[in-house]
Design a protein around this motif. Structure first.
Motif, PDB file in Angstrom:
ATOM      1  N   ARG A 199       0.816  -1.213   0.000  1.00 12.12           N
ATOM      2  CA  ARG A 199       0.000   0.000   0.000  1.00 12.12           C
ATOM      3  C   ARG A 199       0.852   1.266   0.000  1.00 12.12           C
ATOM      4  NH1 ARG A 199      -5.356  -2.074   3.395  1.00 12.12           N
ATOM      5  NH2 ARG A 199      -5.985  -3.442   1.673  1.00 12.12           N
ATOM      6  N   LEU A 200       2.000   1.217   0.635  1.00  9.66           N
ATOM      7  CA  LEU A 200       2.900   2.365   0.564  1.00  9.66           C
ATOM      8  C   LEU A 200       3.358   2.613  -0.875  1.00  9.66           C
ATOM      9  CD1 LEU A 200       5.096   1.887   3.755  1.00  9.66           C
ATOM     10  CD2 LEU A 200       3.605   3.842   3.262  1.00  9.66           C
ATOM     11  N   ASP A 201       3.543   1.548  -1.640  1.00  5.87           N
ATOM     12  CA  ASP A 201       3.975   1.726  -3.031  1.00  5.87           C
ATOM     13  C   ASP A 201       2.850   2.239  -3.916  1.00  5.87           C
ATOM     14  OD1 ASP A 201       6.430   1.363  -4.665  1.00  5.87           O
ATOM     15  OD2 ASP A 201       5.091   0.144  -5.901  1.00  5.87           O
ATOM     16  N   ALA A 202       1.629   2.270  -3.392  1.00  4.35           N
ATOM     17  CA  ALA A 202       0.486   2.788  -4.154  1.00  4.35           C
ATOM     18  C   ALA A 202       0.222   4.258  -3.873  1.00  4.35           C
ATOM     19  CB  ALA A 202      -0.769   1.976  -3.830  1.00  4.35           C
ATOM     20  N   ILE A 203       0.985   4.856  -2.964  1.00  2.00           N
ATOM     21  CA  ILE A 203       0.771   6.270  -2.654  1.00  2.00           C
ATOM     22  C   ILE A 203       2.083   7.032  -2.820  1.00  2.00           C
ATOM     23  CG2 ILE A 203      -1.159   5.763  -1.126  1.00  2.00           C
ATOM     24  CD1 ILE A 203       0.644   6.231   1.272  1.00  2.00           C
ATOM     25  N   GLY A 204       1.998   8.375  -2.758  1.00  2.00           N
ATOM     26  CA  GLY A 204       3.180   9.191  -2.967  1.00  2.00           C
ATOM     27  C   GLY A 204       3.484   9.370  -4.438  1.00  2.00           C
ATOM     28  N   ALA A 205       4.704   9.791  -4.753  1.00  2.00           N
ATOM     29  CA  ALA A 205       5.090  10.080  -6.136  1.00  2.00           C
ATOM     30  C   ALA A 205       4.976   8.843  -7.021  1.00  2.00           C
ATOM     31  CB  ALA A 205       6.513  10.639  -6.169  1.00  2.00           C
ATOM     32  N   ILE A 206       5.478   7.713  -6.535  1.00  2.00           N
ATOM     33  CA  ILE A 206       5.391   6.489  -7.332  1.00  2.00           C
ATOM     34  C   ILE A 206       3.948   6.034  -7.450  1.00  2.00           C
ATOM     35  CG2 ILE A 206       5.946   4.021  -7.304  1.00  2.00           C
ATOM     36  CD1 ILE A 206       8.762   4.789  -6.423  1.00  2.00           C
ATOM     37  N   GLY A 207       3.176   6.186  -6.398  1.00  2.00           N
ATOM     38  CA  GLY A 207       1.757   5.833  -6.469  1.00  2.00           C
ATOM     39  C   GLY A 207       1.024   6.628  -7.530  1.00  2.00           C
ATOM     40  N   LEU A 252      -5.875   4.691   1.763  1.00  3.60           N
ATOM     41  CA  LEU A 252      -4.899   3.702   2.214  1.00  3.60           C
ATOM     42  C   LEU A 252      -4.177   4.098   3.497  1.00  3.60           C
ATOM     43  CD1 LEU A 252      -3.364   2.513  -1.173  1.00  3.60           C
ATOM     44  CD2 LEU A 252      -5.181   1.453   0.179  1.00  3.60           C
ATOM     45  N   LYS A 253      -3.896   5.377   3.676  1.00  2.00           N
ATOM     46  CA  LYS A 253      -3.156   5.809   4.863  1.00  2.00           C
ATOM     47  C   LYS A 253      -3.841   5.335   6.146  1.00  2.00           C
ATOM     48  CE  LYS A 253      -3.341  10.209   6.067  1.00  2.00           C
ATOM     49  NZ  LYS A 253      -3.874  10.288   7.445  1.00  2.00           N
ATOM     50  N   ASP A 254      -5.150   5.409   6.177  1.00  2.00           N
ATOM     51  CA  ASP A 254      -5.891   5.033   7.385  1.00  2.00           C
ATOM     52  C   ASP A 254      -6.166   3.538   7.479  1.00  2.00           C
ATOM     53  OD1 ASP A 254      -5.975   7.668   8.258  1.00  2.00           O
ATOM     54  OD2 ASP A 254      -7.823   8.091   7.158  1.00  2.00           O
ATOM     55  N   ARG A 255      -5.718   2.775   6.481  1.00  2.00           N
ATOM     56  CA  ARG A 255      -5.903   1.324   6.521  1.00  2.00           C
ATOM     57  C   ARG A 255      -4.572   0.594   6.709  1.00  2.00           C
ATOM     58  NH1 ARG A 255     -11.232   0.273   2.803  1.00  2.00           N
ATOM     59  NH2 ARG A 255     -10.773  -1.900   3.274  1.00  2.00           N
ATOM     60  N   LEU A 256      -3.519   1.331   7.013  1.00  2.00           N
ATOM     61  CA  LEU A 256      -2.231   0.711   7.314  1.00  2.00           C
ATOM     62  C   LEU A 256      -2.233   0.177   8.740  1.00  2.00           C
ATOM     63  CD1 LEU A 256       0.113   3.371   5.672  1.00  2.00           C
ATOM     64  CD2 LEU A 256      -0.534   1.133   4.736  1.00  2.00           C
ATOM     65  N   HIS A 257      -1.437  -0.854   8.973  1.00  2.00           N
ATOM     66  CA  HIS A 257      -1.447  -1.552  10.255  1.00  2.00           C
ATOM     67  C   HIS A 257      -0.324  -1.125  11.193  1.00  2.00           C
ATOM     68  CE1 HIS A 257      -4.304  -4.391   8.457  1.00  2.00           C
ATOM     69  NE2 HIS A 257      -3.465  -4.519   7.447  1.00  2.00           N
ATOM     70  N   THR A 258       0.888  -1.014  10.686  1.00  2.00           N
ATOM     71  CA  THR A 258       2.058  -0.881  11.549  1.00  2.00           C
ATOM     72  C   THR A 258       2.448   0.577  11.769  1.00  2.00           C
ATOM     73  OG1 THR A 258       3.608  -1.013   9.687  1.00  2.00           O
ATOM     74  CG2 THR A 258       2.946  -3.090  10.724  1.00  2.00           C
ATOM     75  N   PRO A 259       2.963   0.903  12.950  1.00  2.00           N
ATOM     76  CA  PRO A 259       3.436   2.264  13.198  1.00  2.00           C
ATOM     77  C   PRO A 259       4.494   2.712  12.195  1.00  2.00           C
ATOM     78  CG  PRO A 259       3.276   1.049  15.268  1.00  2.00           C
ATOM     79  CD  PRO A 259       3.038   0.056  14.166  1.00  2.00           C
ATOM     80  N   ALA A 286       4.860   1.836   9.010  1.00  2.00           N
ATOM     81  CA  ALA A 286       4.224   2.184   7.736  1.00  2.00           C
ATOM     82  C   ALA A 286       3.405   3.459   7.854  1.00  2.00           C
ATOM     83  CB  ALA A 286       3.347   1.028   7.263  1.00  2.00           C
ATOM     84  N   ARG A 287       2.707   3.621   8.951  1.00  2.00           N
ATOM     85  CA  ARG A 287       1.893   4.831   9.118  1.00  2.00           C
ATOM     86  C   ARG A 287       2.764   6.089   9.131  1.00  2.00           C
ATOM     87  NH1 ARG A 287      -1.206   1.416  12.650  1.00  2.00           N
ATOM     88  NH2 ARG A 287      -0.194   2.284  14.510  1.00  2.00           N
ATOM     89  N   ALA A 288       3.938   5.993   9.735  1.00  2.00           N
ATOM     90  CA  ALA A 288       4.851   7.138   9.729  1.00  2.00           C
ATOM     91  C   ALA A 288       5.345   7.438   8.321  1.00  2.00           C
ATOM     92  CB  ALA A 288       6.038   6.868  10.658  1.00  2.00           C
ATOM     93  N   LEU A 289       5.679   6.405   7.560  1.00  2.00           N
ATOM     94  CA  LEU A 289       6.142   6.598   6.187  1.00  2.00           C
ATOM     95  C   LEU A 289       5.040   7.161   5.296  1.00  2.00           C
ATOM     96  CD1 LEU A 289       8.175   3.299   5.720  1.00  2.00           C
ATOM     97  CD2 LEU A 289       9.120   5.606   5.806  1.00  2.00           C
ATOM     98  N   ALA A 290       3.800   6.837   5.616  1.00  2.00           N
ATOM     99  CA  ALA A 290       2.682   7.226   4.754  1.00  2.00           C
ATOM    100  C   ALA A 290       2.347   8.712   4.830  1.00  2.00           C
ATOM    101  CB  ALA A 290       1.442   6.414   5.117  1.00  2.00           C
ATOM    102  N   GLU A 291       2.665   9.362   5.920  1.00  2.00           N
ATOM    103  CA  GLU A 291       2.224  10.750   6.111  1.00  2.00           C
ATOM    104  C   GLU A 291       2.683  11.652   4.979  1.00  2.00           C
ATOM    105  OE1 GLU A 291       0.125  12.040   8.244  1.00  2.00           O
ATOM    106  OE2 GLU A 291      -0.201  10.141   9.291  1.00  2.00           O
ATOM    107  N   GLU A 292       3.965  11.652   4.687  1.00  2.00           N
ATOM    108  CA  GLU A 292       4.486  12.534   3.642  1.00  2.00           C
ATOM    109  C   GLU A 292       3.996  12.110   2.261  1.00  2.00           C
ATOM    110  OE1 GLU A 292       8.742  14.453   2.123  1.00  2.00           O
ATOM    111  OE2 GLU A 292       8.714  13.024   3.780  1.00  2.00           O
ATOM    112  N   ARG A 293       3.927  10.815   2.022  1.00  2.00           N
ATOM    113  CA  ARG A 293       3.447  10.331   0.719  1.00  2.00           C
ATOM    114  C   ARG A 293       2.000  10.760   0.491  1.00  2.00           C
ATOM    115  NH1 ARG A 293       6.171   4.721  -1.098  1.00  2.00           N
ATOM    116  NH2 ARG A 293       8.175   4.924  -0.033  1.00  2.00           N
TER     117      ARG A 293
END
Length: 215
Positions: free
Chosen positions: A123-131, A180-187, A189-196
């Motif tokens: 899910r991280l690879d589906a968001i941000g610039a690459i997403g 997707l950001k709100d459906r992540l499980h681990t702390p 991943a959630r931290a990495l998701a904020e900027e993306r």
């Protein structure tokens, strides 16, 4: 083959996946798999997940995905060819079959930490610039419009409805990517998701501003 790994079983399986996914043009190519594998290792190490299972599941997570069209049984066969033991292979298949997003209204619980790690990495690879790039690559591969102002987002209540959708690439942000950001499980991943996630929001706002001639 470019995939190298000190564990011969993981290397053999990774190279099998690399051979099958190289050149795929919808954003679900080998380099997507490689990025998910890299992210999954990073998250697994931070969260204390079993690395062997995480690496195999990350490498195999798209083998039977509905978007690539391979039959059930393919993943298990490839794992067996690489020398993965039956119990681990069963766990990999169980994770892979739960990884994909199946619609905003469809629950997607993942029972194991290793599965949650792989799902988060995907899910991280589906968001941000690459997403963003992948969303438009997928839309182009499926001959979808960039944007249709007459559309409204749908909250798909079933996987069947989600699979049948043919909405524009921009609508994909509202129907999946922004969720997707709100459906992540681990702390981790959630931290990495904020900027993306913030980068994606800014992109979509700029897209709409340019569409309307405001920028």
């Amino acid at each position: 083959m470019s995939f190298e790994h000190p564990n011969p079983t993981i290397q053999a399986f990774g190279r099998r996946v690399e051979a099958a996914f190289t050149g795929e043009g919808s954003g679900h190519d080998w380099w997507h798999v490689w990025r998910v594998w890299r992210l999954a290792r990073r998250i697994a190490e931070a969260e204390g997940a079993g690395l062997y299972l995480v690496e195999l599941a990350a490498l195999g997570h798209d083998v039977e995905d509905h978007k690539v069209g391979r039959p059930k049984g393919t993943l298990a066969a490839w794992l067996a060819e690489a020398g993965v033991d039956a119990a681990t292979a069963e766990a990999v298949v169980a994770i892979a079959r739960r990884v994909s997003f199946k619609g905003a209204g469809v629950p997607d619980a993942m029972p194991t930490l290793e599965g949650r790690v792989v799902q988060d990495a995907d899910r991280l690879d589906a968001i941000g610039a690459i997403g963003i790039a992948r969303a438009f690559a997928y839309g182009g591969a499926r001959e979808r419009l960039l944007y249709d102002p007459s559309e409204a987002p749908e909250r798909h209540a079933s996987f069947e409805d989600y699979k049948k959708t043919n909405s524009s690439s921009l609508m994909h942000f509202y129907e999946k990517l922004f969720l997707l950001k709100d459906r992540l499980h681990t702390p981790t991943a959630r931290a990495l998701a904020e900027e993306r996630h913030a980068f994606m929001e800014a992109f979509v706002q700029r897209f709409l501003d340019e569409w309307e001639g405001r920028a």
